[in-house]
Scaffold this active site. Structure first.
Site, PDB file in Angstrom:
ATOM      1  CG  ASP A  53      -7.496   3.267  -0.094  1.00  0.00           C
ATOM      2  OD1 ASP A  53      -6.418   3.480   0.075  1.00  0.00           O
ATOM      3  OD2 ASP A  53      -8.110   4.304   0.570  1.00  0.00           O
ATOM      4  CG  HIS A 108      -1.931   0.968   1.218  1.00  0.00           C
ATOM      5  ND1 HIS A 108      -1.759   2.296   1.845  1.00  0.00           N
ATOM      6  CD2 HIS A 108      -3.101   1.269   0.491  1.00  0.00           C
ATOM      7  CE1 HIS A 108      -2.908   3.049   1.786  1.00  0.00           C
ATOM      8  NE2 HIS A 108      -3.680   2.403   0.834  1.00  0.00           N
TER       9      HIS A 108
END
Length: 509
Positions: free
Chosen positions: A214, A184
């Site tokens: 996300d 991420h």
């Protein structure tokens, strides 16, 4: 940049001592979070412990043979406060065990008695990666501050402010969530705190990322099936309510004249914020009934407003789990991407759906009614008289509307509004040379031009009319011309389309 940066954005630049006390003596524990592993109903345990020194956050992990594999102790006040806030949060309250039962009490006693051996294992060569990340010397039990700023979630190298990994391939003890955090952090589309990118400024204290990143992050955490991953996921998505953004290609000015006019247009990606998605932790399924009659989630709806919700209704009224039950049910499915443009504007009978109608009409309001530069009917602006009965818009505004209509194919009922636009718009040019002493304006002047994108709209309208696809479109009983905004005119047309019993009139008449 770390996925937990927002949760502890106020920490500032501080170092965290990893290692902990050689002996563990607590007299009260709370907020117990457990997770089973194959062969062991208590594979992961996280909780707050109170001792003479204060409050600490403790993580422990056992294998299938109930052997203690790793443990960590963190007494940073901001971290313990954040974990306590997560424990008290309404979306996670029923997921924590607040009064341990006999089995959990035995596990706590075992952990306390084996703490020194566990810490020695952490300092052994097998724990070298964590030792290097913590910046510790070879002295057992000696805790030193990390060389890099910020903190990380105990047992990880990437879940925190910054990272403490020696290189990009290093992972912490909890490799599963650490891998998710690392991926991420590498999201190529992001907007750092207080930075400007993709046409918007991020006024938050944490990084916001593209919705695709996300979504992958949430799926990765849920696939780990452990409490550490769920803590990260619930804190990031549910407590912080961090939004994400999607990128939309839009035509905008890419080069400007010194006096403010646009010299060159181009297509650029612009960000549009989306509300945060809700993280369904694997432990939260213990508060639901496993009967086949459980409610199925409603399909996601297109997002129309950039507002943050406090959580889905099904989280309300969740019951506290049984102390003896430490086995989580199957993880809920992750919701798909929510940056889907509204589709299916036509109803089953060819009529326009109310939600789709409002979405189409908002495009006229955004591109025309709210156009920064426009000249009203029979008014003079920018040294140009608009003698028509309809407003004259800057070519930037009509060009963006034309592109929207071309990409999204709105229903034919809105074609009448294209006729009101005509085929001309205006551009702003620098003022003419003004001789000193003469009373002349130095403001930009408007030049009416014939717009190719508007001519194409008119050609499309005539093609639809020749094919007879719009002959059934209703005509409102009142004329549309007048001071009414394009948004209201669009609503009037679409409302008439949904009421075929009203007075109608064909375009061909």
């Amino acid at each position: 940049m770390g996925v937990q940066a927002g949760l502890f954005g106020m920490l500032g630049f501080l170092g965290v001592a990893l290692g902990g006390s050689p002996a563990l003596r607590w007299y009260r524990t709370s907020c117990h979070l457990t997770k089973a592993v194959p062969g062991n109903p208590l594979g992961y345990l996280s909780f707050l412990a109170k001792d003479a020194q204060g409050l600490a956050l403790i993580h422990a992990r056992w294998d299938a043979h109930r052997r203690l594999q790793s443990c960590s102790w963190e007494d940073e006040p901001e971290l313990t406060a954040a974990y306590g806030a997560l424990c008290a949060h309404e979306t996670a309250w029923g997921s924590f065990i607040h009064t341990p039962g006999p089995e959990l009490q035995r596990a706590l006693a075992t952990l306390q008695s084996q703490w020194e051996a566990c810490r020695a294992l952490e300092e052994s060569p097998a724990g070298a990666r964590k030792k290097r990340a913590a910046g510790q010397s070879g002295v057992p039990g000696g805790g030193h501050q990390r060389e890099k700023r910020g903190w990380t979630m105990p047992g990880t190298l990437w879940c925190g402010v910054g990272d403490s990994a020696g290189n990009s391939s290093e992972l912490g003890v909890f490799q599963g969530p650490d891998l998710c955090c690392r991926e991420h952090d590498r999201c190529p589309q992001n907007i750092s705190p207080l930075q400007y990118n993709y046409g918007i400024r991020n006024y938050r204290f944490h990084t916001i990322s593209h919705c695709d990143c996300d979504t992958r992050f949430q799926q990765c955490l849920q696939n780990q099936h452990d409490s550490i991953s769920d803590i990260v996921g619930v804190a990031f998505f549910n407590v912080l309510e961090i939004p994400c953004f999607v990128l939309e290609e839009q035509e905008a000015c890419v080069a400007w004249y010194w006096w403010g006019g646009c010299r060159m247009y181009g297509t650029v990606p612009l960000a549009r914020l989306q509300p945060r998605t809700f993280y369904n932790a694997s432990w939260s399924s213990r508060a639901t009934s496993p009967t086949p009659s459980s409610r199925s989630p409603a399909p996601p709806k297109p997002r129309q407003k950039q507002h943050l919700r406090k959580g889905p209704p099904h989280q309300k009224g969740s019951k506290r789990p049984s102390k003896a039950n430490t086995t989580a049910l199957q993880d809920p499915m992750v919701s798909p991407r929510l940056d889907v443009a509204p589709t299916g504007l036509q109803g089953p009978q060819g009529g326009l759906k109310p939600q789709g109608a409002r979405w189409v009409c908002r495009s006229f309001r955004r591109h025309l009614d709210q156009c920064e530069h426009q000249i009203g009917p029979r008014e003079i602006e920018f040294q140009l008289l608009n003698s028509a009965q309809e407003p004259l818009f800057h070519c930037n505004c009509t060009r963006r509307l034309a592109r929207f209509l071309r990409l999204h194919s709105p229903p034919e009922v809105t074609n009448m509004l294209w006729e009101l636009l005509g085929t001309t718009c205006f551009k702003l040019a620098p003022p003419l040379d003004c001789v000193e002493g003469k009373n002349c304006s130095r403001d930009p002047r408007a030049i009416r031009v014939s717009a190719r994108h508007l001519r194409r709209l008119q050609q499309r309208r005539h093609q639809l009319q020749d094919k007879g696809t719009d002959e059934r479109q209703p005509w409102p009983s009142e004329p549309l011309r007048g001071p009414m905004s394009f948004y209201n005119q669009c609503l009037q047309l679409t409302q008439a389309a949904r009421r075929p019993d009203r007075q109608q009139k064909s375009w061909s008449q």
